[in-house]
Design a protein around this motif. Structure first.
Motif, PDB file in Angstrom:
ATOM      1  N   GLY A  54       0.824  -1.215   0.000  1.00 33.04           N
ATOM      2  CA  GLY A  54       0.000   0.000   0.000  1.00 33.04           C
ATOM      3  C   GLY A  54       0.851   1.254   0.000  1.00 33.04           C
ATOM      4  N   ARG A  55       1.946   1.216   0.766  1.00 35.97           N
ATOM      5  CA  ARG A  55       2.864   2.359   0.814  1.00 35.97           C
ATOM      6  C   ARG A  55       3.512   2.571  -0.553  1.00 35.97           C
ATOM      7  NH1 ARG A  55       7.117   2.635   5.532  1.00 35.97           N
ATOM      8  NH2 ARG A  55       5.927   4.383   6.315  1.00 35.97           N
ATOM      9  N   LEU A  56       3.915   1.478  -1.206  1.00 33.82           N
ATOM     10  CA  LEU A  56       4.519   1.578  -2.533  1.00 33.82           C
ATOM     11  C   LEU A  56       3.533   2.187  -3.517  1.00 33.82           C
ATOM     12  CD1 LEU A  56       6.842   0.981  -4.503  1.00 33.82           C
ATOM     13  CD2 LEU A  56       5.880  -1.307  -4.791  1.00 33.82           C
ATOM     14  N   ASP A  57       2.290   1.728  -3.483  1.00 32.27           N
ATOM     15  CA  ASP A  57       1.266   2.290  -4.377  1.00 32.27           C
ATOM     16  C   ASP A  57       1.080   3.786  -4.134  1.00 32.27           C
ATOM     17  OD1 ASP A  57       0.881  -0.195  -5.506  1.00 32.27           O
ATOM     18  OD2 ASP A  57      -0.909  -0.667  -4.319  1.00 32.27           O
ATOM     19  N   THR A  58       1.117   4.199  -2.874  1.00 38.54           N
ATOM     20  CA  THR A  58       0.985   5.621  -2.541  1.00 38.54           C
ATOM     21  C   THR A  58       2.157   6.416  -3.106  1.00 38.54           C
ATOM     22  OG1 THR A  58      -0.217   5.100  -0.512  1.00 38.54           O
ATOM     23  CG2 THR A  58       0.810   7.276  -0.635  1.00 38.54           C
ATOM     24  N   HIS A  59       3.371   5.896  -2.943  1.00 38.43           N
ATOM     25  CA  HIS A  59       4.548   6.581  -3.492  1.00 38.43           C
ATOM     26  C   HIS A  59       4.438   6.715  -5.013  1.00 38.43           C
ATOM     27  CE1 HIS A  59       7.117   5.299   0.202  1.00 38.43           C
ATOM     28  NE2 HIS A  59       6.464   6.395   0.436  1.00 38.43           N
ATOM     29  N   VAL A  60       4.013   5.650  -5.666  1.00 43.41           N
ATOM     30  CA  VAL A  60       3.873   5.689  -7.127  1.00 43.41           C
ATOM     31  C   VAL A  60       2.845   6.742  -7.530  1.00 43.41           C
ATOM     32  CG1 VAL A  60       3.122   4.375  -9.154  1.00 43.41           C
ATOM     33  CG2 VAL A  60       4.654   3.321  -7.482  1.00 43.41           C
ATOM     34  N   ASP A  61       1.716   6.787  -6.834  1.00 48.12           N
ATOM     35  CA  ASP A  61       0.680   7.780  -7.151  1.00 48.12           C
ATOM     36  C   ASP A  61       1.214   9.198  -7.018  1.00 48.12           C
ATOM     37  OD1 ASP A  61      -1.145   5.770  -7.631  1.00 48.12           O
ATOM     38  OD2 ASP A  61      -2.131   5.936  -5.673  1.00 48.12           O
ATOM     39  N   LEU A  63       4.403  10.187  -7.144  1.00 48.39           N
ATOM     40  CA  LEU A  63       5.432  10.430  -8.160  1.00 48.39           C
ATOM     41  C   LEU A  63       4.824  10.653  -9.542  1.00 48.39           C
ATOM     42  CD1 LEU A  63       8.138   7.845  -7.031  1.00 48.39           C
ATOM     43  CD2 LEU A  63       8.251  10.340  -6.838  1.00 48.39           C
ATOM     44  N   ARG A  64       3.767   9.948  -9.867  1.00 44.59           N
ATOM     45  CA  ARG A  64       3.127  10.111 -11.185  1.00 44.59           C
ATOM     46  C   ARG A  64       2.522  11.498 -11.358  1.00 44.59           C
ATOM     47  NH1 ARG A  64       0.945   4.135 -11.618  1.00 44.59           N
ATOM     48  NH2 ARG A  64       2.657   3.316 -12.857  1.00 44.59           N
ATOM     49  N   LYS A  65       2.128  12.128 -10.268  1.00 47.26           N
ATOM     50  CA  LYS A  65       1.533  13.467 -10.338  1.00 47.26           C
ATOM     51  C   LYS A  65       2.596  14.560 -10.446  1.00 47.26           C
ATOM     52  CE  LYS A  65      -2.476  12.010  -7.705  1.00 47.26           C
ATOM     53  NZ  LYS A  65      -3.132  12.015  -6.386  1.00 47.26           N
ATOM     54  N   ALA A  66       3.833  14.214 -10.155  1.00 49.38           N
ATOM     55  CA  ALA A  66       4.907  15.215 -10.145  1.00 49.38           C
ATOM     56  C   ALA A  66       5.441  15.466 -11.546  1.00 49.38           C
ATOM     57  CB  ALA A  66       6.040  14.735  -9.240  1.00 49.38           C
ATOM     58  N   MET A  80      13.588   3.098  -5.276  1.00 47.81           N
ATOM     59  CA  MET A  80      13.799   2.581  -6.629  1.00 47.81           C
ATOM     60  C   MET A  80      12.563   1.851  -7.177  1.00 47.81           C
ATOM     61  SD  MET A  80      15.776   2.457  -9.204  1.00 47.81           S
ATOM     62  CE  MET A  80      17.391   2.908  -8.646  1.00 47.81           C
ATOM     63  N   ASP A  81      11.920   1.030  -6.376  1.00 49.91           N
ATOM     64  CA  ASP A  81      10.746   0.292  -6.870  1.00 49.91           C
ATOM     65  C   ASP A  81       9.651   1.242  -7.332  1.00 49.91           C
ATOM     66  OD1 ASP A  81      11.954  -2.145  -6.387  1.00 49.91           O
ATOM     67  OD2 ASP A  81      10.998  -2.412  -4.428  1.00 49.91           O
ATOM     68  N   ALA A  82       9.395   2.286  -6.575  1.00 48.27           N
ATOM     69  CA  ALA A  82       8.358   3.256  -6.949  1.00 48.27           C
ATOM     70  C   ALA A  82       8.784   4.048  -8.174  1.00 48.27           C
ATOM     71  CB  ALA A  82       8.069   4.196  -5.779  1.00 48.27           C
ATOM     72  N   ILE A  83      10.026   4.492  -8.209  1.00 46.67           N
ATOM     73  CA  ILE A  83      10.511   5.305  -9.328  1.00 46.67           C
ATOM     74  C   ILE A  83      10.524   4.494 -10.620  1.00 46.67           C
ATOM     75  CG2 ILE A  83      12.515   6.580 -10.207  1.00 46.67           C
ATOM     76  CD1 ILE A  83      13.027   7.412  -7.260  1.00 46.67           C
ATOM     77  N   ARG A  84      10.860   3.220 -10.531  1.00 47.44           N
ATOM     78  CA  ARG A  84      10.819   2.364 -11.741  1.00 47.44           C
ATOM     79  C   ARG A  84       9.423   2.308 -12.337  1.00 47.44           C
ATOM     80  NH1 ARG A  84      14.798  -1.905  -9.651  1.00 47.44           N
ATOM     81  NH2 ARG A  84      16.600  -1.401 -10.899  1.00 47.44           N
TER      82      ARG A  84
END
Length: 118
Positions: A54-61, A63-66, A80-84
């Motif tokens: 859930g934390r990874l999904d939040t980070h991805v969300d 980062l995608r808005k940035a 790295m996992d989120a940024i990838r």
């Protein structure tokens, strides 16, 4: 239970037999404790994995808005996992001469099309 009759029988045992009996009792007690802990540990591990996902999904969300993602090489490695998952196309490394080659390689993601070293 350990009633008066059992206590008297215990006291009549030779010391080596008492030690063996106490050893058995300890082993049984430890096993009962472990049997009780194992399912709880499995549940805790499962919940920790769900929390991390859930934390990874939040980070991805986020980062995608940035439009711009700024990070140190340490931060890049940590997330790295989120940024990838965001598929970063351009990576700018400030003070590149001060970053080791190993850290520099960490910035080169498969999606990076331009790497700018300053």
């Amino acid at each position: 239970g350990f009633n008066a009759e059992n206590q008297a029988a215990y006291k009549r045992l030779a010391p080596q037999h008492r030690r063996a009996l106490v050893s058995q009792w300890r082993a049984r007690r430890q096993q009962r404790l472990l049997d009780g802990i194992a399912p709880k540990a499995e549940t805790a591990e499962s919940e920790a994995r769900q929390f991390a996902a859930g934390r990874l999904d939040t980070h991805v969300d986020v980062l995608r808005k940035a439009r711009i993602i700024a990070a140190t090489t340490t931060g890049l490695a940590k997330y790295m996992d989120a940024i990838r998952r965001v598929n970063v196309e351009c990576c700018l490394v400030e003070e590149a001469a001060e970053v080791s080659e190993a850290h520099m390689l960490a910035t080169i993601l498969p999606s990076v099309q331009r790497l700018i070293l300053i």
